[in-house]
Design a protein around this motif. Structure first.
Motif, mmCIF file in Angstrom:
data_model
loop_
_atom_site.group_PDB
_atom_site.id
_atom_site.type_symbol
_atom_site.label_atom_id
_atom_site.label_comp_id
_atom_site.label_asym_id
_atom_site.label_seq_id
_atom_site.Cartn_x
_atom_site.Cartn_y
_atom_site.Cartn_z
ATOM 1 N N HIS A 140 0.819 -1.226 0.000
ATOM 2 C CA HIS A 140 0.000 0.000 0.000
ATOM 3 C C HIS A 140 0.850 1.274 0.000
ATOM 4 O O HIS A 140 0.318 2.365 -0.222
ATOM 5 N N SER A 143 2.883 2.914 -5.581
ATOM 6 C CA SER A 143 1.818 3.203 -6.555
ATOM 7 C C SER A 143 1.401 1.927 -7.304
ATOM 8 O O SER A 143 2.077 0.892 -7.237
ATOM 9 N N GLY A 144 0.302 2.041 -8.053
ATOM 10 C CA GLY A 144 -0.169 0.907 -8.857
ATOM 11 C C GLY A 144 0.865 0.437 -9.864
ATOM 12 O O GLY A 144 1.094 -0.763 -10.033
ATOM 13 N N GLU A 146 4.085 0.788 -9.644
ATOM 14 C CA GLU A 146 5.182 0.138 -8.913
ATOM 15 C C GLU A 146 4.771 -1.258 -8.453
ATOM 16 O O GLU A 146 5.561 -2.208 -8.515
ATOM 17 N N GLN A 147 3.498 -1.393 -8.033
ATOM 18 C CA GLN A 147 3.018 -2.726 -7.641
ATOM 19 C C GLN A 147 3.063 -3.686 -8.828
ATOM 20 O O GLN A 147 3.411 -4.859 -8.675
ATOM 21 N N THR A 176 1.691 5.270 -17.010
ATOM 22 C CA THR A 176 2.207 4.139 -16.236
ATOM 23 C C THR A 176 2.157 2.859 -17.073
ATOM 24 O O THR A 176 3.052 2.014 -16.986
#
Length: 227
Positions: A140, A143-144, A146-147, A176
């Motif tokens: 959490h 960021s999305g 990075e996830q 992204t």
């Protein structure tokens, strides 16, 4: 070793009792980058699930990373999945543990035991996706995009022969998405075969590659128009 990493002949793919794709004939060679496109419900995900044995292949023949999908036994499935890296749309990171511990969980589950070897491997795959300094972060806290990079790193842990990416940019903004595709393309450039399901046509224009389309229960190659 054959050039084909995936071969399907006269295969019919079912979701429960419903035919999703029929008469699938496909060969994917080692080192290829292949897009699967099509509307929601056209069979992209069912196709992917058949490849990693979430759906059984009951009609036709199929070989993937030297496994026979038609005769695959339940206890062969973990071994098949060690040779395939899977990247999902929703990352599927465990929220209660750090990036490092997410990685350790996968390695232990797939038979690794040497702590130093595991740590070396985790550092190596995180480095490949530009996330080496994030190992102690919780999901959490990043960021999305990075996830999703972490999810790609996780897919690389067992040095798979093939990566299946099912809508890997579906939850990401356009910029992204481009960054994530850039990571996948670099991995492909290092010799990994990648099959990616997507409905992001902007990415196809930016990173053109061989493309198959699912439509009307069929899967067929489409030639991208170049402007």
């Amino acid at each position: 070793m054959s050039q084909a990493i995936l071969s399907l002949k006269n295969a019919t793919i079912y979701q429960e009792d419903k035919v999703v794709l029929s008469n699938v004939n496909l060969e994917v060679n080692r080192g290829e980058f292949l897009y699967i496109i099509g509307k929601t419900g056209s069979g992209k995900s069912s196709f992917m699930k058949t490849l990693y044995a979430d759906l059984p292949l009951t009609e036709g023949t199929g070989h993937i990373v030297d496994f026979d999908l038609e005769t695959l036994k339940e206890n062969d499935i973990p071994f098949l999945r060690r040779k395939i890296g899977i990247v999902f749309q929703d990352f599927k990171l465990l929220p209660d543990r750090s990036i490092q511990d997410n990685m350790l969980f996968v390695l232990r589950a797939t038979g690794w035991s040497d702590q130093n070897e595991m740590e070396r491997k985790i550092e190596e795959v995180l480095d490949k996706v530009g996330m080496k300094n994030y190992a102690q972060k919780m999901p959490h806290q990043i960021s999305g995009g990075e996830q999703q990079r972490v999810a790609i790193a996780r897919a690389l842990l067992n040095d798979p022969e093939l990566i299946l990416a099912d809508e890997p940019t579906g939850n990401l903004d356009p910029q992204t998405s481009v960054e994530v595709l850039d990571v996948l393309k670099k991995i492909n450039g290092n010799g990994k075969t990648i099959i990616m399901a997507t409905h992001d046509y902007a990415l196809l224009m930016k990173f053109p590659s061989k493309t198959l389309k699912c439509e009307d229960s069929k899967i067929f190659e489409v030639v991208q128009r170049t402007v």
